[in-house]
Design a protein around this motif. Structure first.
Motif, mmCIF file in Angstrom:
data_model
loop_
_atom_site.group_PDB
_atom_site.id
_atom_site.type_symbol
_atom_site.label_atom_id
_atom_site.label_comp_id
_atom_site.label_asym_id
_atom_site.label_seq_id
_atom_site.Cartn_x
_atom_site.Cartn_y
_atom_site.Cartn_z
ATOM 1 N N ALA A 25 28.656 -72.240 93.900
ATOM 2 C CA ALA A 25 29.513 -71.564 93.200
ATOM 3 C C ALA A 25 30.744 -71.346 94.157
ATOM 4 C CB ALA A 25 28.732 -70.264 92.779
ATOM 5 N N GLY A 26 31.666 -71.522 93.707
ATOM 6 C CA GLY A 26 32.962 -70.924 94.546
ATOM 7 C C GLY A 26 33.418 -72.124 95.472
ATOM 8 N N GLU A 27 32.738 -73.291 95.445
ATOM 9 C CA GLU A 27 32.884 -74.383 96.570
ATOM 10 C C GLU A 27 33.500 -75.422 95.910
ATOM 11 O OE1 GLU A 27 29.805 -73.746 100.230
ATOM 12 O OE2 GLU A 27 29.260 -75.189 98.552
ATOM 13 N N VAL A 70 33.558 -80.318 91.995
ATOM 14 C CA VAL A 70 33.738 -78.674 92.159
ATOM 15 C C VAL A 70 32.625 -77.927 91.654
ATOM 16 C CG1 VAL A 70 36.369 -78.851 91.333
ATOM 17 C CG2 VAL A 70 34.603 -78.464 89.383
ATOM 18 N N GLY A 71 32.105 -76.841 92.197
ATOM 19 C CA GLY A 71 30.912 -76.053 91.951
ATOM 20 C C GLY A 71 31.089 -74.970 90.882
ATOM 21 N N PHE A 77 40.964 -75.936 90.766
ATOM 22 C CA PHE A 77 41.102 -77.218 91.380
ATOM 23 C C PHE A 77 40.126 -77.995 90.163
ATOM 24 C CE2 PHE A 77 41.327 -74.805 95.225
ATOM 25 C CZ PHE A 77 42.634 -75.295 95.681
ATOM 26 N N LYS A 78 40.626 -79.386 90.304
ATOM 27 C CA LYS A 78 40.011 -80.425 89.234
ATOM 28 C C LYS A 78 39.811 -81.899 89.976
ATOM 29 C CE LYS A 78 44.477 -82.119 87.324
ATOM 30 N NZ LYS A 78 45.140 -82.102 86.053
ATOM 31 N N MET A 126 33.756 -76.836 100.974
ATOM 32 C CA MET A 126 34.366 -75.754 101.572
ATOM 33 C C MET A 126 34.695 -74.887 100.376
ATOM 34 S SD MET A 126 37.387 -77.131 104.176
ATOM 35 C CE MET A 126 37.530 -75.291 104.789
ATOM 36 N N SER A 127 34.679 -73.499 100.863
ATOM 37 C CA SER A 127 35.111 -72.605 99.803
ATOM 38 C C SER A 127 36.518 -72.727 99.197
ATOM 39 C CB SER A 127 35.141 -71.029 100.647
ATOM 40 O OG SER A 127 35.658 -70.145 99.705
ATOM 41 N N GLU A 128 36.583 -72.759 97.706
ATOM 42 C CA GLU A 128 37.706 -72.988 97.330
ATOM 43 C C GLU A 128 38.844 -72.179 97.902
ATOM 44 O OE1 GLU A 128 38.802 -72.175 93.202
ATOM 45 O OE2 GLU A 128 37.242 -70.685 93.028
ATOM 46 N N ARG A 129 38.593 -70.879 98.508
ATOM 47 C CA ARG A 129 39.652 -70.008 99.044
ATOM 48 C C ARG A 129 40.210 -70.653 100.311
ATOM 49 N NH1 ARG A 129 39.168 -66.677 103.509
ATOM 50 N NH2 ARG A 129 37.049 -67.248 103.691
#
Length: 340
Positions: A25-27, A70-71, A77-78, A126-129
């Motif tokens: 989640a979030g990655e 994507v998580g 992101f796509k 990686m974290s999407e952040r």
């Protein structure tokens, strides 16, 4: 999958390693397309890590890629979207991170490719952040130069030195990866640009980027030449990243109240300065390390608008040791890109 790995000091190998698991989640999972080399890679290659690290270590501090998957919960992101990645594992919660000053994170987990496994591998999570979208029209090769080369200069010149249109600036090592960028960024706002190079063959090349004057520091003392060019007034800003060999000379060529911004010390990390000169001339000295996520986005926007990085060499992952040797020789002009 393949990963370019430092197995011991000055020994790189392409190893087969297990691929990462599905992103949590979030990655996001990123397929790396291009890695840009920097002096921090040379330092790591030589064993100059200023914190504990364990070998083997995947190298690479600056890269571009595309989203492979994507998580849960990821909405920014796509799959297939081109991206670049922030090169340090920041916490995202300390005051500096919350204020967008990512490179001052109080709880940073390390620099990718230097303290912890880096980007020179086919896949990573990686974290999407910590991931930044690449604008349309920017190639993977060019985008790979945004997270360090372009953004470091963006942060140095505009966040720290506050370079203004029409000012004068001395850019050291104008043929280097960040030197070429500094020339272009300063000239783009109408500055008078003086630069140093170590070889006559680079003089016309830096002038083609926008430098008004180029000094071969191996033939002439840059201090005297800059004083002549500025009619003894000095420059408003010095872009310093060479270190001990040039630091005091850089102070000498500043105007009263001038600003020196530095991000490197390739010629040595220690020097002495005249404190009376410092306060009497009212110099302002800025240390600058890395950049913020905002700086990376700003750099990508400049690329999309037409400011492209200068590429010295593109090489496959199997030839990276020769590329690092080229960097150590200081014969490069621009950036070296390693492709997968």
């Amino acid at each position: 999958m393949r990963a370019l790995t430092l197995v011991k000091e000055r020994q790189l190998e392409v190893l087969e390693v297990p691929p990462p698991p599905a992103p949590q989640a979030g990655e996001v999972q990123i397929r790396v397309r291009a890695v840009a080399l920097n002096h921090i890679d040379v330092w790591g290659y030589r064993g100059m890590a200023f914190a504990k690290r364990k070998l083997p270590l995947v190298v690479g501090a600056e890269a571009s890629g595309e989203i492979a998957s994507v998580g849960p919960g990821v909405t920014r992101f796509k799959v297939g979207q081109p991206v670049v990645m922030y090169g340090a594992l920041t916490c995202g919660t300390c005051p500096a991170c919350r204020e967008g000053r990512d490179n001052l994170c109080e709880n940073v987990g390390g620099i990718m490719g230097f303290h912890i496994d880096g980007f020179a591998r086919e896949l990573l999570n990686m974290s999407e952040r910590l991931v930044i979208p690449v604008p349309e029209g920017v190639s993977a090769r060019d985008a790979a130069c945004a997270p360090i080369a372009f953004s470091t200069v963006q942060h140095m010149l505009f966040d720290n030195a506050k370079l203004q249109p029409g000012e004068s600036i001395l850019v050291h090592a104008g043929g280097s990866g960040i030197g070429t960028v500094a020339i272009m960024m300063a000239k783009a706002i109408g500055c008078t640009v003086i630069t140093t190079v170590g070889d006559d063959s680079k003089i016309e090349r830096v002038k083609a980027l926008g430098a008004d004057h180029a000094i071969n520091y191996r033939k002439d003392r840059f201090e005297g030449e800059v004083r002549k060019l500025t009619k003894k007034k000095g420059v408003d800003v010095v872009f310093e990243h060479v270190g001990a060999d040039t630091f005091n000379g850089s102070l000498l060529v500043l105007k009263r109240g001038g600003r020196l911004v530095t991000c490197g010390s390739t010629s040595g990390p220690t020097t002495t300065i005249n404190l009376m000169q410092l306060f009497q001339q009212q110099y302002r000295i800025f240390g600058s390390f890395g950049a913020s996520i905002r700086n990376i986005a700003e750099s990508l926007d400049k690329m999309a608008a037409g400011m492209k990085p200068i590429i010295d060499t593109e090489t496959p992952i199997s030839n990276v040791a020769a590329a690092l040797a080229r960097m150590e020789s200081r014969q490069i002009f621009g950036k070296i890109i390693v492709s997968f």
